[in-house]
Design a protein around this motif. Structure first.
Motif, PDB file in Angstrom:
ATOM      1  N   GLY A 178       0.790  -1.203   0.094  1.00  0.00           N
ATOM      2  CA  GLY A 178      -0.080   0.105  -0.102  1.00  0.00           C
ATOM      3  C   GLY A 178       0.793   1.384   0.058  1.00  0.00           C
ATOM      4  O   GLY A 178       0.309   2.345  -0.600  1.00  0.00           O
ATOM      5  N   LEU A 179       2.046   1.317   0.702  1.00  0.00           N
ATOM      6  CA  LEU A 179       2.968   2.322   0.528  1.00  0.00           C
ATOM      7  C   LEU A 179       3.337   2.850  -0.686  1.00  0.00           C
ATOM      8  O   LEU A 179       3.556   3.861  -0.977  1.00  0.00           O
ATOM      9  CB  LEU A 179       4.076   2.210   1.444  1.00  0.00           C
ATOM     10  N   LEU A 180       3.727   1.651  -1.503  1.00  0.00           N
ATOM     11  CA  LEU A 180       4.126   1.830  -2.948  1.00  0.00           C
ATOM     12  C   LEU A 180       3.051   2.444  -3.660  1.00  0.00           C
ATOM     13  O   LEU A 180       3.091   3.418  -4.534  1.00  0.00           O
ATOM     14  CB  LEU A 180       4.518   0.619  -3.677  1.00  0.00           C
ATOM     15  N   TYR A 181       1.692   2.015  -3.358  1.00  0.00           N
ATOM     16  CA  TYR A 181       0.509   2.645  -4.391  1.00  0.00           C
ATOM     17  C   TYR A 181       0.388   3.939  -3.897  1.00  0.00           C
ATOM     18  O   TYR A 181      -0.023   5.117  -4.761  1.00  0.00           O
ATOM     19  CB  TYR A 181      -0.825   1.834  -4.046  1.00  0.00           C
ATOM     20  N   ARG A 182       0.665   4.276  -2.417  1.00  0.00           N
ATOM     21  CA  ARG A 182       0.386   5.759  -2.041  1.00  0.00           C
ATOM     22  C   ARG A 182       1.325   6.480  -2.459  1.00  0.00           C
ATOM     23  O   ARG A 182       1.465   7.854  -2.985  1.00  0.00           O
ATOM     24  CB  ARG A 182       0.551   5.819  -0.495  1.00  0.00           C
ATOM     25  N   ALA A 183       2.663   6.075  -2.856  1.00  0.00           N
ATOM     26  CA  ALA A 183       3.756   6.789  -3.323  1.00  0.00           C
ATOM     27  C   ALA A 183       3.543   7.106  -4.897  1.00  0.00           C
ATOM     28  O   ALA A 183       4.011   8.044  -5.410  1.00  0.00           O
ATOM     29  CB  ALA A 183       5.180   5.902  -3.286  1.00  0.00           C
ATOM     30  N   ALA A 184       3.055   6.043  -5.510  1.00  0.00           N
ATOM     31  CA  ALA A 184       2.527   6.430  -7.008  1.00  0.00           C
ATOM     32  C   ALA A 184       1.643   7.516  -6.959  1.00  0.00           C
ATOM     33  O   ALA A 184       1.603   8.260  -7.885  1.00  0.00           O
ATOM     34  CB  ALA A 184       2.000   5.205  -7.541  1.00  0.00           C
TER      35      ALA A 184
END
Ligand code: CDP
Length: 208
Positions: free
Chosen positions: A34-40
């Motif tokens: 989820g942190l990667l999706y948030r970063a995207a």
């Protein structure tokens, strides 16, 4: 054997805290997809890209790749040398992330990045046990009522519980497509359990 434990579930079901606790007990890192999706989503907002422009966003990610640092004491997400982590748990990102996560090109990019990380680890998100690591050693899926989840968010972020519950229900709806439990996942209703209670339940099953 190379152990991968997947912990999926709905928004604010406690996935990150649970995954972090399980990972520490097993002495392995945890991976917050989820942190990667948030970063995207943060990268799209920073670059001024429309959240639905798949071609522009995937081109942007190829030119300026994201990187997840899967540290046991808390994941961090970078774009180049920039640490995006302090800017990922905001209402602005909460509102933007589902649109970005719905783009197949973004999902493919993030899936590739996750699969490149060295096992063993505990991976948490929405589709870790279904799409990304279908051969995981053990799979879990966390649920809790919208009210219980909203109450937990209120404890993390100063905000109105009814507004949070409405926002969580809306995000559940937008994320429904990538949030189905794997058929072989253990379902855990975290509502009546403490954080440590959920962690212990998972450890019992993993170590059985
Ligand atoms: O902590 P919370 O459950 O609220 O969110 P998160 O795990 O940080 O995920 C943020 C958003 O990323 C979700 O609302 C989904 O839109 C997206 N996501 C996804 O599509 N697939 C994943 N495996 C993980 C997150």
């Amino acid at each position: 054997a190379t152990v991968i434990v997947t912990i999926d579930g709905v928004a604010a079901s406690g996935k990150s805290s649970v995954a972090s606790g399980v990972a520490r007990a097993l002495h392995v890192p945890y991976v917050s997809s989820g942190l990667l999706y948030r970063a995207a989503a943060r990268a799209a907002l920073n670059a001024g890209l429309p959240l639905t422009d798949e071609a522009a966003l995937t081109a942007h990610l190829r030119a300026h790749p994201l990187r997840l640092d899967a540290r046991a004491d808390g994941n961090r997400a970078y774009q180049g040398d920039t640490d995006l982590t302090p800017h990922l748990h905001t209402d602005e990102v909460d509102d933007a992330v589902s649109a970005v996560a719905a783009l197949p090109g973004v999902r493919a990019w993030i899936d590739d990045h996750l699969r490149s990380l060295p096992a063993p680890f505990v991976a948490e998100g929405r589709d870790m046990g279904t799409n990304v690591f279908p051969h995981a050693t053990a799979k879990f899926y966390l649920t809790a009522s919208p009210r219980v989840r909203a109450q937990r968010r209120v404890n993390e972020r100063d905000a109105d519980i009814d507004a949070i519950e409405t926002a969580l229900r809306e995000r559940d709806r937008r994320d429904a497509r990538q949030s189905q439990p794997a058929p072989d996942a253990h379902l855990i209703d975290t509502g009546p359990l403490t954080l440590q209670g959920v962690i212990d339940l998972i450890l019992q099953r993993v170590q059985a």
